[in-house]
Write a protein that holds these residues in place. Structure first.
Motif, PDB file in Angstrom:
ATOM      1  N   UNK A   1      -3.798   5.119   6.402  1.00  0.00           N
ATOM      2  CA  UNK A   1      -2.977   5.977   7.197  1.00  0.00           C
ATOM      3  C   UNK A   1      -1.599   5.187   7.705  1.00  0.00           C
ATOM      4  N   UNK A   2      -0.525   5.796   7.255  1.00  0.00           N
ATOM      5  CA  UNK A   2      -0.262   6.860   6.472  1.00  0.00           C
ATOM      6  C   UNK A   2      -0.720   6.712   4.888  1.00  0.00           C
ATOM      7  N   UNK A   3      -1.105   7.892   4.296  1.00  0.00           N
ATOM      8  CA  UNK A   3      -1.890   7.714   3.103  1.00  0.00           C
ATOM      9  C   UNK A   3      -1.164   7.229   2.044  1.00  0.00           C
TER      10      UNK A   3
ATOM     11  N   UNK B   1      -1.501   4.348 -10.440  1.00  0.00           N
ATOM     12  CA  UNK B   1      -0.379   3.748  -9.610  1.00  0.00           C
ATOM     13  C   UNK B   1      -0.444   4.227  -8.219  1.00  0.00           C
ATOM     14  N   UNK B   2      -0.010   3.301  -7.382  1.00  0.00           N
ATOM     15  CA  UNK B   2      -0.231   3.541  -5.990  1.00  0.00           C
ATOM     16  C   UNK B   2       1.101   3.004  -5.316  1.00  0.00           C
ATOM     17  N   UNK B   3       1.837   3.811  -4.420  1.00  0.00           N
ATOM     18  CA  UNK B   3       2.858   3.388  -3.588  1.00  0.00           C
ATOM     19  C   UNK B   3       2.449   3.681  -2.256  1.00  0.00           C
ATOM     20  N   UNK B   4       2.678   2.716  -1.243  1.00  0.00           N
ATOM     21  CA  UNK B   4       2.262   2.974   0.100  1.00  0.00           C
ATOM     22  C   UNK B   4       3.336   2.587   0.938  1.00  0.00           C
ATOM     23  N   UNK B   5       3.609   3.234   2.229  1.00  0.00           N
ATOM     24  CA  UNK B   5       4.487   2.715   3.172  1.00  0.00           C
ATOM     25  C   UNK B   5       5.886   2.953   2.423  1.00  0.00           C
ATOM     26  N   UNK B   6       6.661   1.990   2.650  1.00  0.00           N
ATOM     27  CA  UNK B   6       8.261   2.153   2.006  1.00  0.00           C
ATOM     28  C   UNK B   6       8.435   1.252   0.862  1.00  0.00           C
ATOM     29  N   UNK B   7       7.590   0.320   0.624  1.00  0.00           N
ATOM     30  CA  UNK B   7       8.006  -0.701  -0.459  1.00  0.00           C
ATOM     31  C   UNK B   7       6.830  -1.198  -1.337  1.00  0.00           C
ATOM     32  N   UNK B   8       5.237  -0.937  -0.715  1.00  0.00           N
ATOM     33  CA  UNK B   8       4.158  -1.487  -1.319  1.00  0.00           C
ATOM     34  C   UNK B   8       3.636  -0.802  -2.705  1.00  0.00           C
ATOM     35  N   UNK B   9       3.648  -1.400  -3.712  1.00  0.00           N
ATOM     36  CA  UNK B   9       3.224  -0.765  -5.049  1.00  0.00           C
ATOM     37  C   UNK B   9       2.241  -1.572  -5.702  1.00  0.00           C
ATOM     38  N   UNK B  10       1.352  -0.807  -6.338  1.00  0.00           N
ATOM     39  CA  UNK B  10       0.253  -1.384  -6.845  1.00  0.00           C
ATOM     40  C   UNK B  10      -0.051  -0.543  -8.274  1.00  0.00           C
TER      41      UNK B  10
END
Length: 179
Positions: A99-101, A130-139
């Protein structure tokens, strides 16, 4: 030369089965990417086993021990009830790690039916998540899956899934969206 007769019929049946399995996986990826986890859980049989072992770097002579086994430590070692509980948690909006997703994209490729026994198919595939979260997290997670699919009405259900990651060290902050 064009095949005819029983050989052509068999080849056509194999192609149709391959197409149906691939479409099942593409539909599953779309369900996950739109965060419809309650719908995703319904793709699994009641007796399913969902397993993602830990991978360890091993010398060539010890490669048989590269992945942990069921009952040992694992990222996931779940049955359907555990998958349902996770889906319910996400639906409540109280899963703080989502949250946020996250925004995800599941890419499925190299789908191969390796065995067919009765109403079960053994299928191997590769994936990139591929996952991106918030403003800059990438996995990114890359690996393979070994599934047992069971025929169900006009589709399939996942009776067993083993996820084998290429990574030995996961740098992501959580695995909340690692389905």
């Amino acid at each position: 030369m064009t095949e005819t007769g029983p050989a052509a019929t068999e080849a056509l049946a194999r192609m149709l089965l391959q197409y149906r399995v691939e479409q099942f996986y593409y539909d599953e990826a779309a369900i996950l990417d739109r965060h419809a986890y309650d719908e995703w859980v319904q793709l699994f049989t009641d007796d399913t086993h969902y397993f993602m072992p830990i991978r360890r770097t091993m010398l060539r002579r010890n490669l048989a021990k590269e992945f942990t086994q069921p009952g040992e430590m694992a990222f996931f070692d779940d049955n359907k009830q555990m998958l349902e509980a996770r889906a319910v948690k996400f639906a409540t909006g109280k899963a703080w790690a989502e949250d946020p997703p996250s925004r995800t994209r599941h890419i499925i490729t190299n789908v191969r039916i390796t065995e067919q026994t009765g109403d079960e198919l053994h299928v191997e595939s590769n994936f990139l998540l591929y996952r991106t979260r918030l403003k800059s997290e990438e996995d990114q997670w890359i690996g393979s899956r070994r599934d047992v699919l069971r025929t169900s009405a006009n589709s399939f259900q996942i009776a067993k899934r083993t996820i084998l990651l290429e990574q030995t060290v996961l740098l992501s902050r959580n695995l909340s969206n690692m389905f």
